[in-house]
Design a protein around this motif. Structure first.
Motif: not given
Length: 632
Positions: A2-11, A23-33, A42-49
């Motif tokens: 979907t248009t709201s799903s991340p293009d890439t996740i680094f975890h 200040p810290t995190a273990s994962a990031v999601a990226i869409r449209d740069g 857990a929070e970020v990977l749940a966004l994956a399509a």
């Protein structure tokens, strides 16, 4: 997807975000740069399509991408494939072997060029090559060796190629060193500016356009390998707009820029500077471009009468009396068109005179809010810092002292060197300040050398310049290379942190920047570099994720094919062997004997170069160690 799903996740990473609220995190999601989520796995990977790309960082530390506040990538890219880089090479013997190998494969009429980025003090031998050594290696192939703003060595073949002979007149602002018969010996000196060095270099062959495109891509990849995701290009001598910008324009149109580039326009014509800026302000709109290539204002050269080159082997140059009038003419054009500017200024004497002009213009048309700033500012005074603060300006510092600290100490003394520039004081006064390199000729393009310099206070030769009170902690130094730079490109809030809404630029260093011993910071590289969510460089276990494959360096004799770049990384069992491993270099240094016996010390250079040394007054000091053994 979907248009709201991340293009890439680094975890599965350990992100230092520089966002004080997170200040810290273990994962990031990226869409449209851009970053669209920063948090736990857990929070970020749940966004994956189903179509989301997921990259496991294997528990590695990750940082925001590094952003150089002052470099010359556009000019450097045009020439990178022709240059034999001695940046980071730790032994002159290794450097000369690189030269020998390159001479053997360089076809006529091409030159072998070593164009800055190194200091003689980085070599365990603590010296430059002699002309006899260079001529023995290359009797027929022209060789041009540039050592910072200081000097150039040309072998006999290069002298013939550039046409310097007994009747060649001495150039203004420089010297062609001659023998007793008046014949050029092959040594060019900047006295006090580098015009003779650069004008001589410009006589060499150039690469055709297709090769320049390839060369610029390889230079950007080398920067990506070191974790650089953005730069501000400060223009440069012999870099004319728009002619010399066609290559980077081509790469921009093809979507092949892997280092975000904001460029300043640098005047090229002495006595015609106002005309340049009148023309450019009519044809170029401030900020025109996109997130990968756009205009950033004027400078670093605004007028030639305000250029105080920092060759610390020469006395400080006094700017001519017309400086203020000429500078005011240009600044008024810039202010009327709401263009920011940057001004090269090494010495406080130049800075204070420029501030007289800026204050005068400010009384009529306010300049605060224009994001203008001084570059370099090695000897800036407290008073000038306060004046800059009052006008809303900034100070962009570079690691030039890491390459020239020994020369500064020889001329002005160790005490005068303790805060050159006074980075910690500038920070404490709340003035906008950031860090960069001034690569590729004056210093190396390696950002980790700059970070090491700010944290340790040492030159690349190991001499301790700054006391503990003037050093930065690692996080502050990192901010100097990330979020702090955003003000200088007028992008505050858009880049510099790992934070939702900011550009998705990040790196995974080869070792944990916050844990590696201080003397290993300068040896760091990046194993994974991401720009706008795209993996532009991957090494080791991350190589399979690399989205930026390049064709081989062109031409086929390019030094880049064999040696790669900083520290001769492309030849790890050759010249790189003594340059890429800190333990290997320490071992090499410990065994280095003094190349010329010194009656005062009788020392081994490698054990002495990092010593705290005494100094007298700025006028009377006669050497960093009080003797001639460090002189080339």
């Amino acid at each position: 997807m979907t248009t709201s799903s991340p293009d890439t996740i680094f975890h599965n990473g350990r992100f230092t975000t520089l966002n004080k609220a997170q200040p810290t995190a273990s994962a990031v999601a990226i869409r449209d740069g851009k970053f669209v989520a920063v948090g736990s796995d857990a929070e970020v990977l749940a966004l994956a399509a189903s179509g989301t790309r997921k990259i496991d960082l294997q528990g590695r530390s990750a940082l925001p991408g590094l952003f150089d506040n002052h470099t010359h990538v556009i000019r450097g890219g045009l020439n990178f494939n022709m240059e034999l880089r001695w940046d980071g090479v730790r032994s002159l013997a290794d450097a000369l072997e690189m030269l020998r190998q390159q001479v053997a494969i360089t076809p006529a009429p091409q030159w072998v060029r070593v164009v800055g980025g190194f200091s003689e003090h980085q070599f365990v031998e603590k010296r430059l090559p002699t002309l006899a050594e260079v001529n023995a290696i290359a009797p027929d192939t022209p060789v041009f060796l540039l050592h910072m703003y200081d000097r150039a060595l040309l072998n006999a073949a290069a002298l013939r190629a550039v046409g310097y002979h007994r009747d060649t007149p001495q150039p203004p602002g420089g010297e062609i060193v001659r023998d007793s018969q008046g014949n050029p010996q092959g040594l060019l000196l900047a006295k006090p500016n580098a015009t003779i060095l650069y004008s001589t270099l410009a006589k060499g062959p150039k690469l055709p356009f297709e090769y320049q495109v390839n060369s610029t891509r390889h230079f950007m990849r080398e920067l990506n390998r070191l974790g650089v995701t953005g730069v501000i290009d400060a223009g440069g001598g012999s870099q004319n707009y728009p002619d010399d910008y066609q290559v980077i324009e081509e790469l921009n149109q093809q979507g092949q820029i892997t280092v975000r580039l904001a460029y300043n326009l640098f005047t090229q014509k002495p006595k015609e500077e106002k005309d340049d800026f009148l023309q450019w302000t009519q044809s170029v709109k401030y900020k025109q471009g996109n997130d990968y290539f756009r205009h950033n204002g004027a400078g670093e050269m605004l007028v030639y009468s305000a250029a105080d080159f920092e060759d610390f082997r020469q006395p400080r140059p006094d700017m001519p009396p017309q400086m203020e009038t000429e500078l005011e003419d240009v600044v008024r054009v810039l202010v009327q068109n709401q263009w920011p500017w940057r001004l090269h200024a090494t010495y406080d004497e130049t800075i204070s005179r420029a501030l007289d002009v800026f204050e005068k213009v400010h009384q009529e048309t306010p300049i605060d809010g224009l994001n203008w700033f001084f570059d370099h500012a090695e000897t800036i005074s407290d008073r000038s810092i306060d004046r800059i603060a009052a006008l809303g300006g900034g100070i962009a510092v570079q690691h030039r002292m890491a390459y020239q600290g020994e020369y500064f100490a020889e001329r002005y003394g160790h005490k005068a060197m303790e805060a050159t520039p006074p980075v910690k004081k500038i920070l404490e006064k709340g003035v906008k300040v950031s860090a960069g390199t001034d690569a590729t000729r004056v210093a190396s393009y390696n950002p980790w050398v700059s970070l090491s310099w700010m944290v340790t206070g040492k030159t690349v030769g190991g001499m301790q310049m700054y006391p503990e009170r003037n050093l930065l902690d690692r996080e502050t130094a990192l901010r100097m290379w990330t979020e702090n730079v955003a003000w200088f490109s007028n992008e505050e809030g858009a880049r510099g942190r790992i934070q939702v809404g900011q550009f998705a630029d990040l790196i995974v260093p080869s070792k944990d920047y916050f844990q590696v011993p201080e003397d290993e910071i300068s040896f760091l590289t990046s194993d994974l570099t991401v720009v706008g969510g795209r993996v532009v460089y991957g090494a080791g276990s991350f190589a399979r994720h690399d989205d930026n494959p390049l064709p081989p360096a062109m031409p086929d004799w390019s030094p880049v094919r064999r040696f790669g770049g900083y520290g001769a990384w492309g030849e790890p069992e050759g010249a790189g062997k003594n340059s890429l491993n800190p333990a290997r270099y320490r071992s090499l240094a410990a065994g280095c004997g003094c190349g010329s016996q010194c009656g005062m010390h009788g020392h081994q250079h490698a054990n002495a170069w990092a010593s705290q040394v005494p100094a007298s007054d700025m006028q009377g000091f006669f050497g960093a160690l009080g003797c001639s053994c460090w002189m080339s």
